[in-house]
Motif scaffolding. Structure first.
Motif, PDB file in Angstrom:
ATOM      1  N   ASP A  64     -35.447  -9.748  -9.107  1.00  0.00           N
ATOM      2  CA  ASP A  64     -34.794 -10.411  -7.982  1.00  0.00           C
ATOM      3  C   ASP A  64     -35.239 -11.870  -7.890  1.00  0.00           C
ATOM      4  OD1 ASP A  64     -33.170 -10.233  -5.457  1.00  0.00           O
ATOM      5  OD2 ASP A  64     -35.113 -10.806  -4.605  1.00  0.00           O
ATOM      6  N   GLY A  65     -36.520 -12.122  -8.035  1.00  0.00           N
ATOM      7  CA  GLY A  65     -37.044 -13.481  -7.971  1.00  0.00           C
ATOM      8  C   GLY A  65     -36.519 -14.360  -9.087  1.00  0.00           C
ATOM      9  N   VAL A  66     -36.462 -13.818 -10.311  1.00  0.00           N
ATOM     10  CA  VAL A  66     -35.952 -14.586 -11.450  1.00  0.00           C
ATOM     11  C   VAL A  66     -34.486 -14.946 -11.233  1.00  0.00           C
ATOM     12  CG1 VAL A  66     -35.347 -14.423 -13.904  1.00  0.00           C
ATOM     13  CG2 VAL A  66     -37.630 -13.750 -13.138  1.00  0.00           C
ATOM     14  N   LEU A  67     -33.681 -13.996 -10.754  1.00  0.00           N
ATOM     15  CA  LEU A  67     -32.267 -14.278 -10.511  1.00  0.00           C
ATOM     16  C   LEU A  67     -32.080 -15.347  -9.440  1.00  0.00           C
ATOM     17  CD1 LEU A  67     -30.801 -10.657 -10.689  1.00  0.00           C
ATOM     18  CD2 LEU A  67     -30.381 -12.524 -12.306  1.00  0.00           C
ATOM     19  N   ALA A  68     -32.842 -15.259  -8.355  1.00  0.00           N
ATOM     20  CA  ALA A  68     -32.737 -16.262  -7.291  1.00  0.00           C
ATOM     21  C   ALA A  68     -33.195 -17.635  -7.788  1.00  0.00           C
ATOM     22  CB  ALA A  68     -33.557 -15.828  -6.078  1.00  0.00           C
ATOM     23  N   LEU A  69     -34.290 -17.681  -8.527  1.00  0.00           N
ATOM     24  CA  LEU A  69     -34.800 -18.948  -9.042  1.00  0.00           C
ATOM     25  C   LEU A  69     -33.850 -19.536 -10.090  1.00  0.00           C
ATOM     26  CD1 LEU A  69     -37.159 -20.865  -8.669  1.00  0.00           C
ATOM     27  CD2 LEU A  69     -38.353 -19.654 -10.489  1.00  0.00           C
ATOM     28  N   TRP A  84     -33.409 -25.273  -2.654  1.00  0.00           N
ATOM     29  CA  TRP A  84     -34.769 -25.018  -2.163  1.00  0.00           C
ATOM     30  C   TRP A  84     -34.837 -23.682  -1.453  1.00  0.00           C
ATOM     31  CZ3 TRP A  84     -35.936 -24.054   2.840  1.00  0.00           C
ATOM     32  CH2 TRP A  84     -35.141 -24.602   3.846  1.00  0.00           C
ATOM     33  N   TRP A  85     -33.749 -23.289  -0.806  1.00  0.00           N
ATOM     34  CA  TRP A  85     -33.700 -22.007  -0.111  1.00  0.00           C
ATOM     35  C   TRP A  85     -33.822 -20.870  -1.130  1.00  0.00           C
ATOM     36  CZ3 TRP A  85     -28.860 -18.997   0.024  1.00  0.00           C
ATOM     37  CH2 TRP A  85     -28.947 -17.872   0.823  1.00  0.00           C
ATOM     38  N   LEU A  86     -33.023 -20.922  -2.194  1.00  0.00           N
ATOM     39  CA  LEU A  86     -33.101 -19.894  -3.234  1.00  0.00           C
ATOM     40  C   LEU A  86     -34.398 -19.981  -4.021  1.00  0.00           C
ATOM     41  CD1 LEU A  86     -29.423 -19.941  -4.521  1.00  0.00           C
ATOM     42  CD2 LEU A  86     -30.578 -18.033  -3.407  1.00  0.00           C
ATOM     43  N   ALA A  87     -34.911 -21.213  -4.192  1.00  0.00           N
ATOM     44  CA  ALA A  87     -36.175 -21.378  -4.914  1.00  0.00           C
ATOM     45  C   ALA A  87     -37.311 -20.684  -4.172  1.00  0.00           C
ATOM     46  CB  ALA A  87     -36.491 -22.857  -5.120  1.00  0.00           C
ATOM     47  N   ILE A  88     -37.354 -20.794  -2.846  1.00  0.00           N
ATOM     48  CA  ILE A  88     -38.403 -20.129  -2.061  1.00  0.00           C
ATOM     49  C   ILE A  88     -38.297 -18.617  -2.216  1.00  0.00           C
ATOM     50  CG2 ILE A  88     -39.210 -19.630   0.286  1.00  0.00           C
ATOM     51  CD1 ILE A  88     -38.563 -22.570   0.966  1.00  0.00           C
ATOM     52  N   VAL A  89     -37.067 -18.093  -2.091  1.00  0.00           N
ATOM     53  CA  VAL A  89     -36.861 -16.648  -2.272  1.00  0.00           C
ATOM     54  C   VAL A  89     -37.275 -16.230  -3.684  1.00  0.00           C
ATOM     55  CG1 VAL A  89     -35.114 -14.824  -2.370  1.00  0.00           C
ATOM     56  CG2 VAL A  89     -35.039 -16.502  -0.524  1.00  0.00           C
ATOM     57  N   GLY A  90     -36.882 -17.024  -4.691  1.00  0.00           N
ATOM     58  CA  GLY A  90     -37.203 -16.696  -6.085  1.00  0.00           C
ATOM     59  C   GLY A  90     -38.687 -16.739  -6.374  1.00  0.00           C
ATOM     60  N   VAL A  91     -39.366 -17.800  -5.934  1.00  0.00           N
ATOM     61  CA  VAL A  91     -40.804 -17.920  -6.176  1.00  0.00           C
ATOM     62  C   VAL A  91     -41.561 -16.801  -5.462  1.00  0.00           C
ATOM     63  CG1 VAL A  91     -42.825 -19.369  -5.727  1.00  0.00           C
ATOM     64  CG2 VAL A  91     -40.757 -20.384  -6.672  1.00  0.00           C
ATOM     65  N   ALA A  92     -41.131 -16.472  -4.231  1.00  0.00           N
ATOM     66  CA  ALA A  92     -41.791 -15.375  -3.491  1.00  0.00           C
ATOM     67  C   ALA A  92     -41.638 -14.054  -4.244  1.00  0.00           C
ATOM     68  CB  ALA A  92     -41.217 -15.255  -2.082  1.00  0.00           C
ATOM     69  N   GLY A  93     -40.439 -13.791  -4.784  1.00  0.00           N
ATOM     70  CA  GLY A  93     -40.216 -12.551  -5.540  1.00  0.00           C
ATOM     71  C   GLY A  93     -41.007 -12.495  -6.826  1.00  0.00           C
ATOM     72  N   ILE A  94     -41.017 -13.610  -7.568  1.00  0.00           N
ATOM     73  CA  ILE A  94     -41.765 -13.656  -8.826  1.00  0.00           C
ATOM     74  C   ILE A  94     -43.266 -13.496  -8.558  1.00  0.00           C
ATOM     75  CG2 ILE A  94     -42.452 -15.167 -10.730  1.00  0.00           C
ATOM     76  CD1 ILE A  94     -39.543 -16.290 -10.625  1.00  0.00           C
ATOM     77  N   ALA A  95     -43.774 -14.197  -7.542  1.00  0.00           N
ATOM     78  CA  ALA A  95     -45.201 -14.102  -7.210  1.00  0.00           C
ATOM     79  C   ALA A  95     -45.560 -12.674  -6.809  1.00  0.00           C
ATOM     80  CB  ALA A  95     -45.553 -15.074  -6.085  1.00  0.00           C
ATOM     81  N   ALA A  96     -44.716 -12.057  -5.972  1.00  0.00           N
ATOM     82  CA  ALA A  96     -44.994 -10.684  -5.550  1.00  0.00           C
ATOM     83  C   ALA A  96     -44.970  -9.733  -6.745  1.00  0.00           C
ATOM     84  CB  ALA A  96     -43.980 -10.244  -4.492  1.00  0.00           C
ATOM     85  N   GLY A  97     -44.005  -9.917  -7.666  1.00  0.00           N
ATOM     86  CA  GLY A  97     -43.936  -9.071  -8.856  1.00  0.00           C
ATOM     87  C   GLY A  97     -45.149  -9.238  -9.752  1.00  0.00           C
ATOM     88  N   ILE A  98     -45.551 -10.482 -10.006  1.00  0.00           N
ATOM     89  CA  ILE A  98     -46.713 -10.747 -10.869  1.00  0.00           C
ATOM     90  C   ILE A  98     -47.988 -10.198 -10.239  1.00  0.00           C
ATOM     91  CG2 ILE A  98     -48.199 -12.595 -11.754  1.00  0.00           C
ATOM     92  CD1 ILE A  98     -45.607 -14.212 -12.256  1.00  0.00           C
ATOM     93  N   LEU A  99     -48.180 -10.439  -8.937  1.00  0.00           N
ATOM     94  CA  LEU A  99     -49.378  -9.927  -8.262  1.00  0.00           C
ATOM     95  C   LEU A  99     -49.415  -8.405  -8.286  1.00  0.00           C
ATOM     96  CD1 LEU A  99     -49.620 -12.362  -5.217  1.00  0.00           C
ATOM     97  CD2 LEU A  99     -51.146 -12.259  -7.194  1.00  0.00           C
ATOM     98  N   THR A 100     -48.261  -7.795  -8.155  1.00  0.00           N
ATOM     99  CA  THR A 100     -48.201  -6.329  -8.190  1.00  0.00           C
ATOM    100  C   THR A 100     -48.614  -5.805  -9.567  1.00  0.00           C
ATOM    101  OG1 THR A 100     -46.468  -6.306  -6.519  1.00  0.00           O
ATOM    102  CG2 THR A 100     -46.687  -4.339  -7.860  1.00  0.00           C
ATOM    103  N   PHE A 101     -48.129  -6.445 -10.650  1.00  0.00           N
ATOM    104  CA  PHE A 101     -48.508  -6.012 -11.994  1.00  0.00           C
ATOM    105  C   PHE A 101     -49.962  -6.344 -12.320  1.00  0.00           C
ATOM    106  CE2 PHE A 101     -43.841  -6.099 -12.905  1.00  0.00           C
ATOM    107  CZ  PHE A 101     -43.739  -4.750 -13.220  1.00  0.00           C
ATOM    108  N   ALA A 102     -50.481  -7.419 -11.731  1.00  0.00           N
ATOM    109  CA  ALA A 102     -51.862  -7.819 -12.003  1.00  0.00           C
ATOM    110  C   ALA A 102     -52.866  -6.828 -11.411  1.00  0.00           C
ATOM    111  CB  ALA A 102     -52.126  -9.222 -11.459  1.00  0.00           C
ATOM    112  N   TRP A 103     -52.529  -6.223 -10.254  1.00  0.00           N
ATOM    113  CA  TRP A 103     -53.466  -5.304  -9.587  1.00  0.00           C
ATOM    114  C   TRP A 103     -52.778  -3.968  -9.291  1.00  0.00           C
ATOM    115  CZ3 TRP A 103     -53.789 -10.163  -6.414  1.00  0.00           C
ATOM    116  CH2 TRP A 103     -54.753 -11.020  -6.923  1.00  0.00           C
ATOM    117  N   PRO A 104     -52.357  -3.227 -10.318  1.00  0.00           N
ATOM    118  CA  PRO A 104     -51.604  -1.999 -10.057  1.00  0.00           C
ATOM    119  C   PRO A 104     -52.429  -0.872  -9.441  1.00  0.00           C
ATOM    120  CG  PRO A 104     -52.040  -2.215 -12.384  1.00  0.00           C
ATOM    121  CD  PRO A 104     -52.527  -3.483 -11.742  1.00  0.00           C
TER     122      PRO A 104
END
Length: 196
Positions: A64-69, A84-104
């Protein structure tokens, strides 16, 4: 004979945002389909482990984050607000996805906080987008409803962090299904406004 110049829509106008979203309606459609698939998978395996749920959700947030970004970066024209609106949504999604995979293997509370923060940020941006579109398109309430559902979802997860993994799976599954249907409906409405 006097002619008055028509005002040119600024980068923060609803008309500019409408055309930016309409030009990339298919990205919202893909986001909706990804949400439906994710929701379906949580219902398909109700006894899902927290680790598996974490991986499913991380993949959804990342896609979802990659598509929005992608839309924010490669959108047509010089539209500042939608980007900038879609960039915020995209960065938030990518960050949440990466953090989730980093600490499963972290506790459910940390997973819930990641999901809740993403949901609140994304929901607020969607509500803002709906407000900007209210004079431009019928059905802008679908984007606002999606944003409201997302914010409510985030608040519920923060308020009830100790719920069990199965309950979390059901909550997330219902949220994803509702959000997916909302995004798909909005995507088809936006398609009507696509510039040729």
């Amino acid at each position: 004979m006097s002619t008055q110049a028509q005002p040119v829509p600024g980068p923060l106008s609803g008309a500019v945002m409408l055309h930016a979203l309409a030009d990339h309606w298919w990205v919202l459609l893909l986001r909706g389909i990804a949400a439906l698939i994710f929701g379906f998978l949580t219902f398909l395996w109700p006894g899902i482990t927290l680790l598996t749920l974490t991986m499913f959700w991380g993949a959804f947030a990342l896609i979802d984050g990659v598509l929005a970004l992608w839309t924010a970066i490669f959108g047509k024209g010089g539209m500042i607000a939608p980007r900038w609106w879609l960039a915020i949504v995209g960065v938030a999604g990518i960050a949440a996805g990466i953090l989730t995979f980093a600490w499963p293997v972290k506790t459910a509370i940390i997973l819930l906080l990641f999901i809740a923060c993403w949901a609140i940020v994304a929901g607020i941006m969607e509500i803002w987008g709906a407000i900007k579109l209210r004079k431009e398109i019928e059905g802008e309430w679908l984007l606002g409803l999606g944003g409201l559902l997302t914010v409510i979802f985030g608040v519920i997860l923060i308020a009830r962090p100790a719920v069990g993994a199965l309950a979390v799976a059901w909550i997330i599954g219902w949220f994803a299904m509702l959000l997916g249907v909302t995004w798909i409906a909005l995507a088809f409405r936006l398609k009507k406004f696509k510039r040729t």
